[in-house]
Scaffold this motif. Sequence first.
Motif, PDB file in Angstrom:
ATOM      1  N   ALA A 171      36.620 -35.955   6.968  1.00  0.00           N
ATOM      2  CA  ALA A 171      36.225 -34.714   6.299  1.00  0.00           C
ATOM      3  C   ALA A 171      34.898 -34.958   5.597  1.00  0.00           C
ATOM      4  O   ALA A 171      34.769 -35.944   4.863  1.00  0.00           O
ATOM      5  CB  ALA A 171      37.287 -34.268   5.294  1.00  0.00           C
ATOM      6  N   ASN A 172      33.910 -34.084   5.834  1.00  0.00           N
ATOM      7  CA  ASN A 172      32.610 -34.309   5.208  1.00  0.00           C
ATOM      8  C   ASN A 172      32.596 -33.795   3.765  1.00  0.00           C
ATOM      9  O   ASN A 172      33.550 -33.169   3.286  1.00  0.00           O
ATOM     10  CB  ASN A 172      31.479 -33.703   6.043  1.00  0.00           C
ATOM     11  N   ASP A 173      31.482 -34.040   3.082  1.00  0.00           N
ATOM     12  CA  ASP A 173      31.381 -33.689   1.663  1.00  0.00           C
ATOM     13  C   ASP A 173      31.531 -32.192   1.434  1.00  0.00           C
ATOM     14  O   ASP A 173      32.147 -31.759   0.447  1.00  0.00           O
ATOM     15  CB  ASP A 173      30.040 -34.165   1.095  1.00  0.00           C
ATOM     16  N   THR A 174      30.940 -31.390   2.326  1.00  0.00           N
ATOM     17  CA  THR A 174      31.008 -29.938   2.165  1.00  0.00           C
ATOM     18  C   THR A 174      32.445 -29.444   2.269  1.00  0.00           C
ATOM     19  O   THR A 174      32.869 -28.554   1.525  1.00  0.00           O
ATOM     20  CB  THR A 174      30.121 -29.248   3.215  1.00  0.00           C
ATOM     21  N   PHE A 175      33.200 -30.028   3.183  1.00  0.00           N
ATOM     22  CA  PHE A 175      34.618 -29.668   3.318  1.00  0.00           C
ATOM     23  C   PHE A 175      35.355 -29.960   2.008  1.00  0.00           C
ATOM     24  O   PHE A 175      36.108 -29.130   1.495  1.00  0.00           O
ATOM     25  CB  PHE A 175      35.238 -30.456   4.472  1.00  0.00           C
ATOM     26  N   CYS A 176      35.128 -31.157   1.482  1.00  0.00           N
ATOM     27  CA  CYS A 176      35.808 -31.546   0.233  1.00  0.00           C
ATOM     28  C   CYS A 176      35.396 -30.637  -0.920  1.00  0.00           C
ATOM     29  O   CYS A 176      36.227 -30.242  -1.745  1.00  0.00           O
ATOM     30  CB  CYS A 176      35.483 -33.003  -0.103  1.00  0.00           C
TER      31      CYS A 176
END
Length: 439
Positions: A171-176
């Motif tokens: 999961a990338n930073d934007t998802f988190c």
Amino acid sequence: MITIWHTLRNRNGHLQNKPHFTTKGVEGLETACPMITFAPDGTVVTANERFLALTGYRLDDLQGKPHHLFCDPAEVERPESRTVWEAVRRGEPAQHLTKWLSKDGTARWLAASLVPLGSPPPSTVVMVATDVTALVTELETVKEELAVRQTIMDLTSLTSETNLKGEIQMANDTFCKVAKYSREELLGKPHNIVRHPDMPKEVFKQMWATIGRGQLFRGVVKNRAKDGTPYYVDAVIAPFVDKKTGKPKKYLGVRYDITAYEIQRHNMQGLIEAINRAYGLVEFQVDGTILTANDKFLTLMGYTREEITGKHHRLFCDPASAASADYTAFWQKLGQGEFDTGVYRLVGKGGTERWLHASYNPVKDEMGRTFKIVLLATDVTGQRQAQMELEACMAEARETLKAVAAGDLTRPMTGTYGGELATITASVNETVAQLTRTL
């Protein structure tokens, strides 16, 4: 890459590397491949013509020099490079991708096979090279482009990877950030950790069925963040398909956060529904051509949508008004971005008269240019007719009373009016009749 040894495995499963290198093999390779020979410490002993032609050196430029003088400094310091030479000094063949600098400073990528000769420690190390510069350059270009694409994707979208069970593997930073979970809280969890209960289960069944067939799925999905707040994404789910089995092995999800847009759309939809309940609405091109109209306006004017779409606004006007200079000026004013409001007389289907309290509103683009006109209207035909009847009744009453004041009792009110106006008419006429009888 050319390999000049084979690998055997002993009973315990350990690799045994046994170089097979003969004079006959050397002669064959001499003519076929670039070759260079080193002492065990890496000092250059000799090199064939193909190697010299490839790198631009003369033999006396290389002989007796440490090989690392001709390699890219960063390449020499790599742990992999040191590991290769450590293995060769132990008498183990090795394969290596190395960056060799030509005499003119041009970098050459060589896929090299290093073969130690003689009992360990070896007395000589032979390197057979293949020029893979073009391939490595192409791969580096692809790698750089992929890095740019990845950066853009990470900045603009919520990206994740899941296994076949739907468990989050990346999961990338934007998802988190949008989901308000830490990466540790997401990894290994089923992707439905962010599923909003408002989303029908059928949508996700369709999604899994689609990507399970190796096809792309796209749809607007309502998700739920860790704190319970909803967020909306335009989601594209793609399977990575195993070439051997033809079946998915994992899934990539790329989602664009459209929460602000969806909230605005919901608000706008609610506003449009409220307008449609209360107002007749018509959309026109700037020249007055009808684009569409809502049901309330169509019912009021007696037309179907098909009967008016593509026709001009003058369809609702009497011919004399539509041909006037004022009418032309009216649409020019709207096209210039000025709105107009008031009570307007329109003509419905079959010539029925309709009075509308309306506003004509120019709609502009981001540059301030008018690209369409929106009419919002309420039907005031009954009020207008009542007002006109009142005005007519009052005017006639004034004329009758004016005649009475002048001594003329021969001019009673003759108009036909309804309701209270009929009572007023009767009262005025009775007064005139009583005066006549009295005189």
